[in-house]
Design a protein around this motif. Structure first.
Motif, PDB file in Angstrom:
ATOM      1  N   PRO A 143      50.600  37.922  40.351  1.00 22.50           N
ATOM      2  CA  PRO A 143      50.985  38.618  39.233  1.00 22.50           C
ATOM      3  C   PRO A 143      49.147  38.807  38.593  1.00 22.50           C
ATOM      4  O   PRO A 143      48.296  38.295  39.723  1.00 22.50           O
ATOM      5  CB  PRO A 143      51.126  37.295  38.192  1.00 22.50           C
ATOM      6  CG  PRO A 143      51.355  36.416  38.979  1.00 22.50           C
ATOM      7  CD  PRO A 143      51.391  37.052  40.297  1.00 22.50           C
ATOM      8  N   SER A 144      49.398  39.256  37.301  1.00 28.26           N
ATOM      9  CA  SER A 144      48.058  39.520  37.170  1.00 28.26           C
ATOM     10  C   SER A 144      47.132  39.397  36.729  1.00 28.26           C
ATOM     11  O   SER A 144      46.933  38.311  36.711  1.00 28.26           O
ATOM     12  CB  SER A 144      48.376  40.195  35.591  1.00 28.26           C
ATOM     13  OG  SER A 144      48.488  38.946  34.719  1.00 28.26           O
ATOM     14  N   LEU A 145      45.996  39.327  37.331  1.00 29.08           N
ATOM     15  CA  LEU A 145      45.218  38.083  37.427  1.00 29.08           C
ATOM     16  C   LEU A 145      43.584  39.069  36.088  1.00 29.08           C
ATOM     17  O   LEU A 145      43.819  40.336  36.009  1.00 29.08           O
ATOM     18  CB  LEU A 145      43.928  39.275  38.920  1.00 29.08           C
ATOM     19  CG  LEU A 145      45.006  38.796  39.962  1.00 29.08           C
ATOM     20  CD1 LEU A 145      44.440  39.340  41.240  1.00 29.08           C
ATOM     21  CD2 LEU A 145      44.997  36.998  40.507  1.00 29.08           C
ATOM     22  N   PRO A 146      42.659  38.426  36.843  1.00 28.61           N
ATOM     23  CA  PRO A 146      41.583  38.619  35.355  1.00 28.61           C
ATOM     24  C   PRO A 146      41.032  39.913  35.295  1.00 28.61           C
ATOM     25  O   PRO A 146      41.104  40.223  37.325  1.00 28.61           O
ATOM     26  CB  PRO A 146      40.784  37.398  35.475  1.00 28.61           C
ATOM     27  CG  PRO A 146      41.260  36.231  35.969  1.00 28.61           C
ATOM     28  CD  PRO A 146      42.720  37.161  36.822  1.00 28.61           C
ATOM     29  N   LEU A 147      39.792  40.838  34.897  1.00 27.69           N
ATOM     30  CA  LEU A 147      39.303  41.858  35.169  1.00 27.69           C
ATOM     31  C   LEU A 147      38.660  41.702  36.766  1.00 27.69           C
ATOM     32  O   LEU A 147      38.772  42.964  37.597  1.00 27.69           O
ATOM     33  CB  LEU A 147      39.007  42.533  34.222  1.00 27.69           C
ATOM     34  CG  LEU A 147      38.096  43.877  34.360  1.00 27.69           C
ATOM     35  CD1 LEU A 147      39.467  44.521  34.424  1.00 27.69           C
ATOM     36  CD2 LEU A 147      37.992  44.008  33.304  1.00 27.69           C
ATOM     37  N   LEU A 148      37.434  40.780  36.271  1.00 26.84           N
ATOM     38  CA  LEU A 148      36.436  40.439  37.532  1.00 26.84           C
ATOM     39  C   LEU A 148      37.881  40.803  38.409  1.00 26.84           C
ATOM     40  O   LEU A 148      36.705  40.902  39.317  1.00 26.84           O
ATOM     41  CB  LEU A 148      35.962  39.924  37.507  1.00 26.84           C
ATOM     42  CG  LEU A 148      34.558  39.421  37.792  1.00 26.84           C
ATOM     43  CD1 LEU A 148      33.866  40.870  37.852  1.00 26.84           C
ATOM     44  CD2 LEU A 148      33.566  38.456  37.333  1.00 26.84           C
ATOM     45  N   ALA A 149      38.365  39.524  39.136  1.00 27.01           N
ATOM     46  CA  ALA A 149      39.073  39.134  39.755  1.00 27.01           C
ATOM     47  C   ALA A 149      39.952  40.695  41.268  1.00 27.01           C
ATOM     48  O   ALA A 149      39.757  41.197  41.719  1.00 27.01           O
ATOM     49  CB  ALA A 149      39.997  38.043  39.690  1.00 27.01           C
ATOM     50  N   ASP A 150      40.731  41.156  39.699  1.00 29.60           N
ATOM     51  CA  ASP A 150      41.126  42.507  40.136  1.00 29.60           C
ATOM     52  C   ASP A 150      40.246  43.399  40.727  1.00 29.60           C
ATOM     53  O   ASP A 150      40.444  44.180  41.905  1.00 29.60           O
ATOM     54  CB  ASP A 150      42.714  43.347  38.953  1.00 29.60           C
ATOM     55  CG  ASP A 150      43.074  43.210  38.128  1.00 29.60           C
ATOM     56  OD1 ASP A 150      43.580  42.514  39.926  1.00 29.60           O
ATOM     57  OD2 ASP A 150      43.798  42.974  37.177  1.00 29.60           O
ATOM     58  N   LEU A 151      39.312  43.840  39.834  1.00 33.89           N
ATOM     59  CA  LEU A 151      38.068  44.605  40.301  1.00 33.89           C
ATOM     60  C   LEU A 151      37.464  44.078  42.437  1.00 33.89           C
ATOM     61  O   LEU A 151      37.455  45.012  42.777  1.00 33.89           O
ATOM     62  CB  LEU A 151      36.115  44.514  39.891  1.00 33.89           C
ATOM     63  CG  LEU A 151      35.791  44.938  40.141  1.00 33.89           C
ATOM     64  CD1 LEU A 151      35.993  46.954  40.522  1.00 33.89           C
ATOM     65  CD2 LEU A 151      34.512  45.208  39.036  1.00 33.89           C
ATOM     66  N   ALA A 152      37.518  42.840  41.866  1.00 30.47           N
ATOM     67  CA  ALA A 152      36.671  42.283  43.161  1.00 30.47           C
ATOM     68  C   ALA A 152      37.866  42.995  44.234  1.00 30.47           C
ATOM     69  O   ALA A 152      37.992  43.190  45.355  1.00 30.47           O
ATOM     70  CB  ALA A 152      36.703  40.811  43.272  1.00 30.47           C
ATOM     71  N   LEU A 153      39.502  42.334  44.076  1.00 29.94           N
ATOM     72  CA  LEU A 153      39.936  42.336  45.385  1.00 29.94           C
ATOM     73  C   LEU A 153      40.397  44.119  45.560  1.00 29.94           C
ATOM     74  O   LEU A 153      40.501  44.342  46.353  1.00 29.94           O
ATOM     75  CB  LEU A 153      41.534  42.392  44.305  1.00 29.94           C
ATOM     76  CG  LEU A 153      42.879  42.767  45.561  1.00 29.94           C
ATOM     77  CD1 LEU A 153      42.824  41.190  46.825  1.00 29.94           C
ATOM     78  CD2 LEU A 153      44.045  41.539  44.536  1.00 29.94           C
TER      79      LEU A 153
END
Length: 77
Positions: free
Chosen positions: A19-29
């Motif tokens: 499910p949705s992740l924090p913005l920084l985690a999404d960017l890192a992914l």
């Protein structure tokens, strides 16, 4: 022309299916996924460049097709 695509990495698929992740985690992914794809493309193209014309014929690729694929930059699918 045949499209060469590296196999997907199941470790990355499981991360992106969450499910949705924090913005920084999404960017890192996103960055991690891009780097893995780029590395896989580069390795595949290097391996393709080392194949002999006989091996290319065995897998149904002409030397011109292989040359075209090998000359692509790693960020181009």
């Amino acid at each position: 022309m045949a499209q060469f695509s590296p196999p997907s990495d199941p470790r990355l698929e499981s991360l992106s299916a969450r499910p949705s992740l924090p913005l920084l985690a999404d960017l890192a992914l996103w960055v991690a996924t891009a780097v893995v794809k780029w590395d896989c493309r580069q390795r595949s193209r290097r391996a393709l460049a080392r194949l002999s014309p006989e091996h290319l014929k065995d897998i149904g690729i002409t030397p011109d097709m292989a040359d075209h694929e090998v000359r692509k930059p790693f960020w181009i699918p």
